[in-house]
Enzyme design. Structure first.
Site, short mmCIF file in Angstrom:
data_model
loop_
_atom_site.label_atom_id
_atom_site.label_comp_id
_atom_site.label_asym_id
_atom_site.label_seq_id
_atom_site.Cartn_x
_atom_site.Cartn_y
_atom_site.Cartn_z
N GLU A 191 1.75 217.58 46.11
CA GLU A 191 2.90 216.70 46.37
C GLU A 191 2.51 215.22 46.49
O GLU A 191 3.30 214.34 46.18
CB GLU A 191 3.51 217.17 47.70
CG GLU A 191 4.88 216.65 47.99
CD GLU A 191 5.96 217.29 47.13
OE1 GLU A 191 5.65 218.20 46.35
OE2 GLU A 191 7.10 216.85 47.24
N HIS B 179 -5.74 202.86 64.39
CA HIS B 179 -4.51 202.46 65.09
C HIS B 179 -3.29 203.24 64.59
O HIS B 179 -2.64 203.93 65.36
CB HIS B 179 -4.28 200.94 64.96
CG HIS B 179 -3.01 200.46 65.57
ND1 HIS B 179 -2.86 199.25 66.17
CD2 HIS B 179 -1.78 201.05 65.67
CE1 HIS B 179 -1.63 199.11 66.63
NE2 HIS B 179 -0.95 200.19 66.33
N GLU C 123 5.01 193.82 67.31
CA GLU C 123 4.60 193.74 65.90
C GLU C 123 5.67 193.08 65.03
O GLU C 123 5.73 193.30 63.82
CB GLU C 123 4.30 195.15 65.35
CG GLU C 123 3.28 195.95 66.13
CD GLU C 123 1.85 195.40 66.09
OE1 GLU C 123 1.62 194.39 65.38
OE2 GLU C 123 0.99 195.97 66.77
N HIS D 128 1.92 206.22 64.96
CA HIS D 128 0.52 206.61 65.23
C HIS D 128 0.29 208.10 64.95
O HIS D 128 0.05 208.87 65.89
CB HIS D 128 0.18 206.31 66.70
CG HIS D 128 0.43 204.89 67.12
ND1 HIS D 128 0.64 204.53 68.44
CD2 HIS D 128 0.48 203.74 66.41
CE1 HIS D 128 0.82 203.21 68.51
NE2 HIS D 128 0.74 202.71 67.29
N HIS E 162 6.49 201.82 61.64
CA HIS E 162 5.09 201.90 62.08
C HIS E 162 4.96 202.97 63.16
O HIS E 162 5.82 203.06 64.05
CB HIS E 162 4.65 200.54 62.63
CG HIS E 162 3.38 200.59 63.41
ND1 HIS E 162 2.14 200.64 62.80
CD2 HIS E 162 3.14 200.62 64.75
CE1 HIS E 162 1.20 200.70 63.73
NE2 HIS E 162 1.78 200.68 64.92
#
Ligand code: 2HA
Ligand code: ZN
Length: 273
Positions: A170, A211, A117, A142, A140
């Site tokens: 929050e 994703h 990525e 998951h 990044h």
């Protein structure tokens, strides 16, 4: 005498953060990737900047980032292993003057390369630096509940953001700009990089549907904290989504929270606000 890169605070913080991400269950197997902009001054304390180990083509051009240094996770590498073998799993690269190659100065010692990525990382760094010169991190991963939520909640950005804000008081304080969302697409492409960078101009959080989630920030703590808060909200949503809902956080309270902390919620996201 050069300093040992493994003992530099920015390196130890990266290793601790990746370990923590793994421990949160956000990065199964080789899932996830993180990059950090590192000042030249920090790099030259540890490394000779003229000692390039390898040149790695990037497949895109990022002239805006020419000469900048990034510590980045490797493709196919497991976050759980970083703390035991940082030099195999991480690399320190410098973007070339032409912006289409990365010069490896440290790491990826098994011949590896940066995350698949990398386009999303570099294009986002360039886009974020234009709106916030202090931005250093692209993260990044998951997160389970957030992913689950992208299967059962409509993917309209306003609606999705409002639901997250309503999951605990929050949220609007931590991400008043909301979350931006991209549809499920094939990952690792320059197109996804460009689309992510575009979405990162207006929010520090971008969901890749089915994703994962990406966050940016000035520090590892900021990006980690954004993801942690979104994932907590998504977890609450997944616990209550199938149950009759008899209470919520009103728009009046959300507006009050924003005012209390001197924040401006994304325009048009609150009703009558
Ligand atoms: O590095 O998470 O998006 C593996 C991934 C790709
Ligand atoms: Zn991913």
């Amino acid at each position: 005498m050069k300093r040992n890169i493994l003992f530099e605070p920015w390196m130890t913080e990266m290793i601790r953060t990746l370990t923590n991400m793994y421990n949160h269950g956000w990065d199964e197997r080789n899932g996830g990737n993180v990059s950090m902009l590192v000042d030249e001054e920090q790099v030259v304390r540890c490394l000779d900047p003229d000692r390039v180990i390898r040149r790695i083509p990037t497949g895109f051009t990022a002239t805006e980032l020419a000469g900048k240094y990034f510590l980045v996770t490797g493709t196919g590498k497991y976050f759980k292993n970083v703390q035991y073998a940082p030099a195999v799993n991480l690399g320190l690269v410098r973007i070339t003057a032409a912006g289409d190659e990365a010069e490896l100065l440290w790491g990826f010692t098994d011949g590896g390369t940066f995350t698949s990525e990398f386009a999303a990382h570099m294009m986002t760094h360039a886009a974020r630096l234009r709106v916030n010169p202090e931005n250093r991190i692209y993260m990044h991963c998951h997160p389970t509940n957030l992913l689950a939520m992208t299967y059962v909640h409509e993917l309209d950005e306003r609606s999705f953001t409002r639901t997250l804000w309503q999951m605990c008081t929050e949220c609007i304080v931590v991400f008043p700009e909301g979350v931006n969302i991209l549809p499920c697409v094939v990952c690792g492409t320059n197109q996804l990089g460009m689309d992510t960078a575009e979405k990162m101009k207006t929010a520090r959080l971008v969901i890749w549907s089915q994703h994962g989630l990406s966050a940016v920030g000035n520090t590892l703590d900021e990006a980690f904290g954004l993801i942690e808060t979104v994932e907590k909200a998504a977890e609450i949503y997944m616990k209550i989504a199938g149950l009759p809902r008899i209470n919520t956080i009103s728009d009046e309270i959300l507006q009050g929270l924003a005012e209390r902390f001197g924040l401006v919620p994304r325009e048009g996201y609150l009703n009558n606000a």
